[in-house]
Design an enzyme around this catalytic site. Structure first.
Site, PDB file in Angstrom:
ATOM      1  N   GLU A   1      -2.125  73.337  76.739  1.00 32.00           N
ATOM      2  CA  GLU A   1      -2.886  72.244  77.346  1.00 32.00           C
ATOM      3  C   GLU A   1      -4.118  72.724  78.123  1.00 32.00           C
ATOM      4  OE1 GLU A   1       0.759  69.034  77.826  1.00 32.00           O
ATOM      5  OE2 GLU A   1       0.548  70.599  79.328  1.00 32.00           O
TER       6      GLU A   1
ATOM      7  N   ASP B   1       4.137  62.653  70.149  1.00 30.11           N
ATOM      8  CA  ASP B   1       5.335  62.124  69.496  1.00 30.11           C
ATOM      9  C   ASP B   1       5.547  60.699  69.966  1.00 30.11           C
ATOM     10  OD1 ASP B   1       7.449  62.188  71.899  1.00 30.11           O
ATOM     11  OD2 ASP B   1       6.182  63.960  72.035  1.00 30.11           O
TER      12      ASP B   1
HETATM   13  N1  SAH Z   1       8.530  73.109  73.816  1.00 29.27           N
HETATM   14  C1  SAH Z   1       8.671  73.261  75.229  1.00 29.27           C
HETATM   15  C2  SAH Z   1       9.268  72.061  75.929  1.00 29.27           C
HETATM   16  C3  SAH Z   1       8.330  70.932  75.925  1.00 29.27           C
HETATM   17  S1  SAH Z   1       8.811  69.679  77.026  1.00 29.27           S
HETATM   18  C4  SAH Z   1       9.494  74.484  75.565  1.00 29.27           C
HETATM   19  O1  SAH Z   1      10.618  74.563  75.104  1.00 29.27           O
HETATM   20  O2  SAH Z   1       8.959  75.321  76.277  1.00 29.27           O
HETATM   21  C5  SAH Z   1       7.569  68.501  76.640  1.00 29.27           C
HETATM   22  C6  SAH Z   1       6.247  68.643  77.344  1.00 29.27           C
HETATM   23  O3  SAH Z   1       5.344  67.712  76.764  1.00 29.27           O
HETATM   24  C7  SAH Z   1       6.311  68.273  78.823  1.00 29.27           C
HETATM   25  O4  SAH Z   1       5.356  69.002  79.545  1.00 29.27           O
HETATM   26  C8  SAH Z   1       5.998  66.758  78.825  1.00 29.27           C
HETATM   27  O5  SAH Z   1       5.110  66.405  79.875  1.00 29.27           O
HETATM   28  C9  SAH Z   1       5.338  66.468  77.469  1.00 29.27           C
HETATM   29  N2  SAH Z   1       6.042  65.515  76.577  1.00 29.27           N
HETATM   30  C10 SAH Z   1       5.643  65.299  75.290  1.00 29.27           C
HETATM   31  N3  SAH Z   1       6.464  64.412  74.683  1.00 29.27           N
HETATM   32  C11 SAH Z   1       7.412  64.057  75.599  1.00 29.27           C
HETATM   33  C12 SAH Z   1       8.551  63.206  75.532  1.00 29.27           C
HETATM   34  N4  SAH Z   1       8.869  62.564  74.412  1.00 29.27           N
HETATM   35  N5  SAH Z   1       9.332  63.074  76.645  1.00 29.27           N
HETATM   36  C13 SAH Z   1       9.009  63.749  77.769  1.00 29.27           C
HETATM   37  N6  SAH Z   1       7.950  64.577  77.882  1.00 29.27           N
HETATM   38  C14 SAH Z   1       7.146  64.748  76.806  1.00 29.27           C
END
Ligand code: SAH
Length: 249
Positions: free
Chosen positions: A30, A217
């Site tokens: 980001e 998503d």
């Molecule tokens: N792939 C990462 C985890 C990502 S968590 C890892 O394992 O390190 C998701 C991140 O994207 C968070 O920072 C949140 O702010 C955002 N996000 C995107 N889609 C989301 C969803 N469906 N629910 C909650 N947060 C979401």
């Protein structure tokens, strides 16, 4: 003595006039574009967070990766407030879409933010409300919203940009039932894991804030797969909007 007082007054007024915009992302993806464009960078580490102080589009900024979730976001934002003379906060990143109008990669700009997992309702409060406050939501700054909207439309075109409530909680949402309840309870347009905690800190410091989120998503059963496919393009969309915003600030 008089001269010294004058000098001190001048010095203090210059110091308080210092203005720096904090630009925050939760993950490397980001803030990648932003870091690649920064000039005069001074890197400092505090409490395991790396702060990049420098210039972007000729504006004084401090850019950092907060880490995922509300505690990481609140802690790093607080450090930025205390250490870097921050007078505006922009959060940039990805989120899950809640509102049906949204397609993946569309953008939601926060007008309000709510901590959807904040719940003391058993005492008669509303869901999301922090005890001691009647409001369930934190507000974003009108001027920053306007600049964000204008910039987002320039980068992605008018039909991909929406303004609405962003819901934040310490959960990756990946089911339809939760999506529906976030919409009915809070009127949420998008869900993520940091925005409202940054807005909470910003509101306590009385500093203007806006959160920009491009959809990675739809927070439904396929959210984790869509997320993996779209996180890069969505994160880049949002960062490009921030770059354009800086030219207008
Ligand atoms: N792939 C990462 C985890 C990502 S968590 C890892 O394992 O390190 C998701 C991140 O994207 C968070 O920072 C949140 O702010 C955002 N996000 C995107 N889609 C989301 C969803 N469906 N629910 C909650 N947060 C979401």
């Amino acid at each position: 003595m008089k001269k010294l007082t004058l000098l001190l007054t001048l010095l203090t007024s210059t110091l308080t006039l210092a203005e720096r915009i904090a630009i925050i992302g939760a993950m490397d993806s980001e803030i990648k574009i932003l870091l690649s464009q920064m000039k005069d960078v001074k890197k400092e580490e505090k409490a395991s967070v790396t702060f990049y102080k420098g210039k972007l589009e000729n504006k004084d900024v401090v850019v950092f990766k907060s880490g995922i979730g509300k505690v990481n976001a609140a802690m790093s934002t607080t450090i930025a407030m205390e250490e870097y003379d921050v007078n505006k906060i922009i959060f940039t990143g990805v989120a899950g879409a809640i509102n049906n109008n949204l397609n993946i990669t569309d953008v939601v700009i926060s007008d309000y933010l709510v901590q959807h997992d904040y719940d003391t309702t058993v005492f008669g409060t509303k869901k999301g409300a922090v005890p001691g406050s009647v409001d369930t939501k934190f507000s974003a700054d009108e001027t920053l919203i306007k600049i964000a909207k204008n910039s987002a439309e320039k980068v992605l075109g008018k039909n991909k940009i929406y303004i609405g409530t962003i819901a934040t909680g310490d959960q990756f949402i990946a089911d339809k039932a939760t999506v529906q309840s976030l919409e009915t309870t809070f009127g949420a347009w998008a869900v993520e894991m940091e925005g409202a905690s940054v807005a909470h800190v910003a509101n306590l410091y009385k500093v203007p804030v806006v959160v920009i989120r491009s959809m990675s998503d739809k927070a439904d059963g396929s959210a984790h797969m869509n997320y993996n496919d779209f996180v890069t393009i969505a994160a880049d969309n949002s960062a490009k909007i921030v770059m354009t915003m800086l030219t207008q600030m």
